[in-house]
Design a protein around this motif. Structure first.
Motif, mmCIF file in Angstrom:
data_model
loop_
_atom_site.group_PDB
_atom_site.id
_atom_site.type_symbol
_atom_site.label_atom_id
_atom_site.label_comp_id
_atom_site.label_asym_id
_atom_site.label_seq_id
_atom_site.Cartn_x
_atom_site.Cartn_y
_atom_site.Cartn_z
ATOM 1 N N SER A 120 13.707 31.678 67.755
ATOM 2 C CA SER A 120 12.939 31.169 69.008
ATOM 3 C C SER A 120 11.620 30.434 68.609
ATOM 4 C CB SER A 120 13.272 31.960 70.303
ATOM 5 O OG SER A 120 12.014 32.961 69.978
ATOM 6 N N LEU A 121 11.266 29.271 68.965
ATOM 7 C CA LEU A 121 9.895 28.967 68.957
ATOM 8 C C LEU A 121 8.898 29.898 69.262
ATOM 9 C CD1 LEU A 121 8.720 26.333 67.892
ATOM 10 C CD2 LEU A 121 8.405 25.468 70.232
ATOM 11 N N ASP A 122 9.106 30.661 70.426
ATOM 12 C CA ASP A 122 8.358 31.734 70.665
ATOM 13 C C ASP A 122 7.788 32.701 69.679
ATOM 14 O OD1 ASP A 122 8.439 30.524 73.337
ATOM 15 O OD2 ASP A 122 9.437 31.967 74.123
ATOM 16 N N GLY B 207 3.370 31.461 62.412
ATOM 17 C CA GLY B 207 3.274 31.969 60.986
ATOM 18 C C GLY B 207 4.375 31.990 60.224
ATOM 19 N N ARG B 208 5.359 31.419 60.556
ATOM 20 C CA ARG B 208 6.829 31.074 59.684
ATOM 21 C C ARG B 208 6.645 29.975 59.061
ATOM 22 N NH1 ARG B 208 10.363 35.185 61.388
ATOM 23 N NH2 ARG B 208 11.510 34.552 59.416
ATOM 24 N N LEU C 23 8.109 17.151 61.239
ATOM 25 C CA LEU C 23 7.485 18.219 60.253
ATOM 26 C C LEU C 23 8.476 18.461 59.206
ATOM 27 C CD1 LEU C 23 6.456 21.203 62.790
ATOM 28 C CD2 LEU C 23 4.893 19.437 61.647
ATOM 29 N N ALA C 24 7.759 18.657 58.056
ATOM 30 C CA ALA C 24 8.735 18.678 56.726
ATOM 31 C C ALA C 24 9.222 20.053 56.426
ATOM 32 C CB ALA C 24 7.628 17.890 55.533
ATOM 33 N N ALA C 25 9.976 20.466 55.728
ATOM 34 C CA ALA C 25 10.302 21.617 55.147
ATOM 35 C C ALA C 25 9.325 22.187 54.360
ATOM 36 C CB ALA C 25 11.612 21.795 54.271
ATOM 37 N N GLY C 26 8.967 23.505 54.491
ATOM 38 C CA GLY C 26 7.643 24.112 53.893
ATOM 39 C C GLY C 26 6.405 24.099 54.624
ATOM 40 N N GLU C 27 6.465 23.562 55.869
ATOM 41 C CA GLU C 27 5.349 23.525 56.804
ATOM 42 C C GLU C 27 5.137 24.880 57.291
ATOM 43 O OE1 GLU C 27 3.011 21.509 58.001
ATOM 44 O OE2 GLU C 27 3.727 19.742 57.032
ATOM 45 N N TYR C 28 3.820 25.422 57.386
ATOM 46 C CA TYR C 28 3.564 26.652 57.790
ATOM 47 C C TYR C 28 3.425 26.389 59.444
ATOM 48 C CZ TYR C 28 0.384 30.479 58.828
ATOM 49 O OH TYR C 28 -0.203 31.853 59.413
ATOM 50 N N LEU C 29 3.795 27.022 60.274
ATOM 51 C CA LEU C 29 4.215 26.898 61.596
ATOM 52 C C LEU C 29 2.806 27.642 62.678
ATOM 53 C CD1 LEU C 29 7.886 27.107 62.373
ATOM 54 C CD2 LEU C 29 6.441 25.081 62.174
ATOM 55 N N ASN C 30 1.767 26.689 62.647
ATOM 56 C CA ASN C 30 0.604 27.207 63.217
ATOM 57 C C ASN C 30 0.607 26.842 64.632
ATOM 58 O OD1 ASN C 30 -0.150 24.508 63.177
ATOM 59 N ND2 ASN C 30 -1.478 24.728 61.539
ATOM 60 N N ALA C 31 -0.246 27.083 65.492
ATOM 61 C CA ALA C 31 -0.426 26.535 66.955
ATOM 62 C C ALA C 31 -0.069 25.255 67.241
ATOM 63 C CB ALA C 31 -1.649 27.168 67.688
ATOM 64 N N ALA D 125 7.248 21.769 70.610
ATOM 65 C CA ALA D 125 7.364 22.021 72.159
ATOM 66 C C ALA D 125 7.475 20.864 72.696
ATOM 67 C CB ALA D 125 6.416 23.031 72.654
ATOM 68 N N SER D 126 6.336 19.875 72.423
ATOM 69 C CA SER D 126 6.268 18.671 73.135
ATOM 70 C C SER D 126 7.697 17.794 72.901
ATOM 71 C CB SER D 126 5.020 18.035 72.837
ATOM 72 O OG SER D 126 5.416 17.474 71.270
ATOM 73 N N HIS D 127 8.481 18.087 72.236
ATOM 74 C CA HIS D 127 9.767 17.429 72.067
ATOM 75 C C HIS D 127 10.868 18.231 72.654
ATOM 76 C CE1 HIS D 127 8.723 14.009 69.247
ATOM 77 N NE2 HIS D 127 7.724 14.401 69.155
ATOM 78 N N GLY D 128 10.549 19.501 73.169
ATOM 79 C CA GLY D 128 11.668 20.067 73.770
ATOM 80 C C GLY D 128 12.420 20.919 72.796
ATOM 81 N N ILE D 129 11.806 21.054 71.678
ATOM 82 C CA ILE D 129 12.336 21.999 70.559
ATOM 83 C C ILE D 129 11.999 23.351 70.820
ATOM 84 C CG2 ILE D 129 12.640 22.555 68.181
ATOM 85 C CD1 ILE D 129 12.006 19.403 67.771
#
Length: 420
Positions: free
Chosen positions: A37-39, A43-44, A159-167, A174-178
């Motif tokens: 989940s996005l929640d 950091g992933r 977002l590209a594969a390999g992106e570090y998920l920050n805030a 989330a803005s796209h409903g994902i």
């Protein structure tokens, strides 16, 4: 991992930047992925490219609180009675049709009515006694309107594969409903300290014993790097104990991280045990602190190897080795793109005899009381002195056989870049 097992150990000391690149090239990203989940995604590392499901913005909307109008209607009203306010459009309203000859009171983020071609900020508007709008200054067509799809269009890369998920990237998703993302599995790192002299913090200390600060430090650093830690504790200075620990580490983790015992003394057993169980790619880096850094692998047979990073036993040397060398290797194994080192030039506020035969990373603080920041020593520079490391803002790199001259320019690496 790209183990390059046929290569011999690099003779002499390896340049720090060559060692860093070697580690980056040798790392292979994990194959395992999972949907979460996005929640829980902070950091992933994204395992798959995410495509925008929506236009963003989804409709033309107002960039500010003000009045939406048709430019032709505004020009027709110049010198006259002004424009009547015929609509009120709050954020979240549907898309309306602007009646001819009037304007709409509109708020930030609200859909711009069809037919309006400009939004005037409320600060440039006065209302007469009839509630009609009179404007100040020139009006530009398209002003203050966020156009549909001006940030992203549906179907384009978000977002590209390999992106570090920050805030910020999580907010974008989330803005796209994902609400679900595919990410790389968390890296499992087996951590161990070696040394008969080491004891746990809080234990009663006898003369000659040392509290194990390296494991405490590396547990934090690995957690910051989003790794799952298999903490194997303190391992005795004996080949038998090391063989047993490495057996466990190979079966439980993706990479092994150990500290101490990697030098060349009679009681330094880590290197010969690694060579018996696999091999070393290199041992010794031309930097101070951190010279005894080693990189190798444990061979489990049938084409299976576990990479191993051996950090020095002195805590500051271990910290520097982690930040400059081990961390980019960990990032690539996680599927991240290694970040280029951030560095810039600062002036030294001190003089010091330079290092001999290797570069030196001085722990410094920046004094910002002058027009340009000046680096000052954070304290004692011994590789066992954690007090200066705990206060330092960054490292001043001094080339081999180069003295530090007060007022001279040197390369500075902020420590903040190694936070994740």
């Amino acid at each position: 991992m790209n183990c390059q097992c046929g290569e011999v150990v690099t003779p002499g000391l390896l340049d720090v930047f060559k060692a860093r690149q070697w580690l980056i090239d040798a790392a292979s990203p994990l194959d395992s992925i999972e949907d979460i989940s996005l929640d829980s995604a902070a950091g992933r590392v994204l395992a798959q490219t995410v495509v925008a499901p929506l236009d963003m913005p989804g409709v033309d909307n107002s960039a500010m609180d003000g009045y939406a109008l048709r430019l032709a209607d505004y020009h027709a009203s110049l010198g006259g009675a002004g424009l009547p306010v015929l609509q009120r459009v709050p954020a979240g309203a549907g898309v309306l049709l602007l009646p001819a000859g009037g304007c709409a009171r509109i708020f930030t983020g609200a859909p711009v009515p069809v037919g309006a071609d400009s939004v005037v900020p409320q600060e440039r508007v006065t209302l007469d006694q009839h509630g009609h709008v009179h404007l100040e200054g020139a009006l530009v067509k398209g002003a203050n309107i966020r156009r549909q799809g001006e940030e992203t269009c549906a179907g384009t890369q978000l977002l590209a594969a390999g992106e570090y998920l920050n805030a910020a990237s999580i907010a974008l998703l989330a803005s796209h409903g994902i609400d679900t993302v595919s990410v790389k599995r968390r890296l499992r790192v087996a951590l161990l300290s070696t040394g008969d002299e080491l004891i746990a913090p809080g234990a009663l200390r006898s003369p000659g014993q040392v509290y194990d600060s390296n494991r405490a430090m590396l547990n934090v650093l690995l957690a910051q790097a989003q790794c799952d830690v298999v903490d194997l504790g303190v391992i005795a200075d004996s080949p038998h104990a090391l063989h047993h620990a490495f057996d466990h580490a190979q079966s439980a983790a993706d990479v092994v991280l150990c500290t101490g015992g990697v030098s060349v003394g009679e009681e330094d057993h880590v290197r010969p045990v690694i060579e018996q169980r696999g091999g070393l790619h290199f041992h010794g880096v031309a930097m101070k602190p951190g010279k005894p850094f080693a990189f190798g692998y444990l061979d489990a047979g049938r084409f299976s190897v576990t990479p191993l990073i051996a950090l020095p036993g002195n805590p500051v040397a271990s910290l520097v080795g982690w930040q400059l060398l081990a961390l980019p290797f960990i990032h690539v194994m996680q599927g991240r793109r290694p970040m280029a080192l951030q560095r810039y030039s600062v002036k030294a506020g001190f003089a010091k005899r330079g290092p001999r035969g290797r570069c030196e990373l001085l722990r410094v603080v920046l004094d910002g009381s002058n027009e340009a920041p000046v680096a000052q020593l954070a304290g004692g520079q011994g590789s066992h002195m954690l007090s200066a490391a705990s206060q330092a803002h960054g490292y001043l790199m001094v080339n081999a056989d180069t003295d530090v001259v007060e007022g001279g320019d040197y390369v500075y690496y902020p420590i903040s870049q190694f936070a994740a």
